[in-house]
Design an enzyme around this catalytic site. Sequence first.
Site, mmCIF file in Angstrom:
data_model
loop_
_atom_site.group_PDB
_atom_site.id
_atom_site.type_symbol
_atom_site.label_atom_id
_atom_site.label_comp_id
_atom_site.label_asym_id
_atom_site.label_seq_id
_atom_site.Cartn_x
_atom_site.Cartn_y
_atom_site.Cartn_z
ATOM 1 N N GLU A 42 0.744 -1.137 -0.032
ATOM 2 C CA GLU A 42 -0.054 -0.224 -0.021
ATOM 3 C C GLU A 42 0.964 1.161 -0.045
ATOM 4 O O GLU A 42 1.726 1.425 0.749
ATOM 5 C CB GLU A 42 -0.808 0.077 1.330
ATOM 6 N N ARG A 269 4.878 -12.746 9.737
ATOM 7 C CA ARG A 269 5.672 -11.804 9.469
ATOM 8 C C ARG A 269 6.916 -11.455 10.234
ATOM 9 O O ARG A 269 7.222 -12.064 11.255
ATOM 10 C CB ARG A 269 4.804 -10.309 9.606
ATOM 11 N N LYS A 279 4.086 0.665 9.847
ATOM 12 C CA LYS A 279 4.131 1.837 9.215
ATOM 13 C C LYS A 279 3.522 3.304 10.025
ATOM 14 O O LYS A 279 3.855 4.009 10.004
ATOM 15 C CB LYS A 279 3.234 1.971 7.896
#
Length: 579
Positions: A42, A269, A279
């Site tokens: 994104e 992850r 983020k």
Amino acid sequence: MKEQNGDDKVTDERVNFIQQQIIDDLKAGKNGGLIHTRFPPEPNGYLHIGHAKSICLNFGLAKTFAGICNLRFDDTNPSREEVEYVDSIKEDVKWLGFDWGAENEFFASDYFVKLHDYAVQLIDMGKAYVCDLSPSETRDYRGTLQTVGRNSPFRERSVAENIDLFRRMRNGEFTDGSRVLRAKIDMSSGNMNMRDPVIYRIAKVAHHRTADAWCIYPMYDFAHGLSDAIEGITHSICTLEFEDHRPLYDWFIEQLQTPCRPRQIEFARLNLSYTVMSKRKLMQLVDEKLVSGWDDPRLPTLSGLRRRGFTPESIRNFCDRIGVAKRNSMVDVALLEHAVREDLNQKAARYMAVLNPLKVVIENYPEGEIEQLDAVNNPEDESMGKRKIPFAREIYIERDDFMEDAPKKFYRLTEGREVRLRYAYFIRCERIEKDKNGEITTIYCTYDPASRGGSSPDGRKVKATLHWVAIATAATAEVRLYDRLFSEPNPAAAKDGDLFTRKINPDSLTVLEDCWIEPALADVAAGRAVQFERLGYFIVDSKDSTAENPVFNRTVTLRDNWAKKAGKQPFKNRRSDRK
Ligand code: ATP
Ligand code: MG
């Protein structure tokens, strides 16, 4: 893992569960033998080392199985996305060493028309409806993990009414948040994601690519899977938190009978100790100016790591070593540091630089003379050649390398002690001079001309070899020493996650302005890693360095100082252990 050979076998025994899955799919003849993955960022921030794991995995699978990997921007949330992020993501993926090719670069926003048509199809099938509940009512109707949800009073609207309302949503007739389009699935599902999830929302926000063409935008879960299907992705690899979304991913694809049926596979992850990776948290550090920007060398962003001096090879090796698993865990940042040390040990030329200078006068060395001594650029790699280092009567050594009234175990310079100057001579400290505050200003030494090159003239031993620079020929530099950004292994721990900024390590950046470098270092170009002998690996700062005031960033120390402090074993060279 090596290249695939003829009969669909992989030649290395280290096959992770995703590779195994793909091997099985290939054996079963799925997808016509094609492997097509994608990396789907994104564009709402800069990439970090966690993304690198996903990039290496997705591009790596495509390479191993002679497939294709797309770079697709999942740009469905215009209020948080910017072109700056798109550009930085491309730069970072390229830098990491992956080339997706212009024909494999996509944007979910390119599919806005198709996605809109898919939504209309769902309405036509009676499988989506426009809902007028307010966000808080929606939440209320949704129920909880313990209680089932309730059907929205708008759930039974007719297809015609839904088509009309959705058209008017698109035409901008309603305000943001006043209506949404929802999939009609099951409000009593044990999986919250299946309780009539929102698939379109109104947002009168300009998009960085489609400008004002749209005022409704698809939700991530709807857009993501269908974009995969549109692109012909065979294996849609994502992180574990999407496991619960998989039924929804499959639901959209089943209802809409897409030509391609991608399969979602989840992996754990990457979490790294002593840093944060989300983020949102990285953005908070940037916005609150707790770091100098997204490329602050203390951040785990790829732009930060690049500026810090990490190499793409070291990051790829690191990603290879941590492997791919199904369970979340925390990787010790020391492993990443180990990877860059290992790479730079091979690549970086050695130089001498003094960070905390202490003046040494060699009284029996001729005044005004400068001699050129031979130095080896990299003892690990002869092909890197040799260079000359100027030596003179007045030099700087590291302040730490001298101690008055030194204890027995201190082997470096003290009064009456002889040490070796790297590539130069044996020197003996005869006396010292102090200023009125008692601080040592100058060390007076004598040298042994017979020890030229640093070799012992008569077999006598010295216990220490010091680095140094000749004052007359040295250049000045600023050196920035970086340490871990946080003083705790898991600064974002769940309990007080939002207070993570209080756990910043106050010593994460030390700026030294009075450093001295040998003349050859003044010509080192930005982007080239060097070793300062005995001190660590350094790189010229790509932003702030100038010819008049060179700035060096310390990438990493030569040894794992943290392991020493914590009484832990530093990482060994696991690669060679494996052989
Ligand atoms: P963040 O949680 O840091 O905001 P994100 O998941 O929202 O990251 P995306 O831009 O959606 O960021 O990520 C692109 C891809 O990278 C996704 O497939 C995502 O699963 C993967 N990814 C993100 N963070 C990690 C991580 N820490 N380890 C491995 N893969 C990751
Ligand atoms: Mg995401």
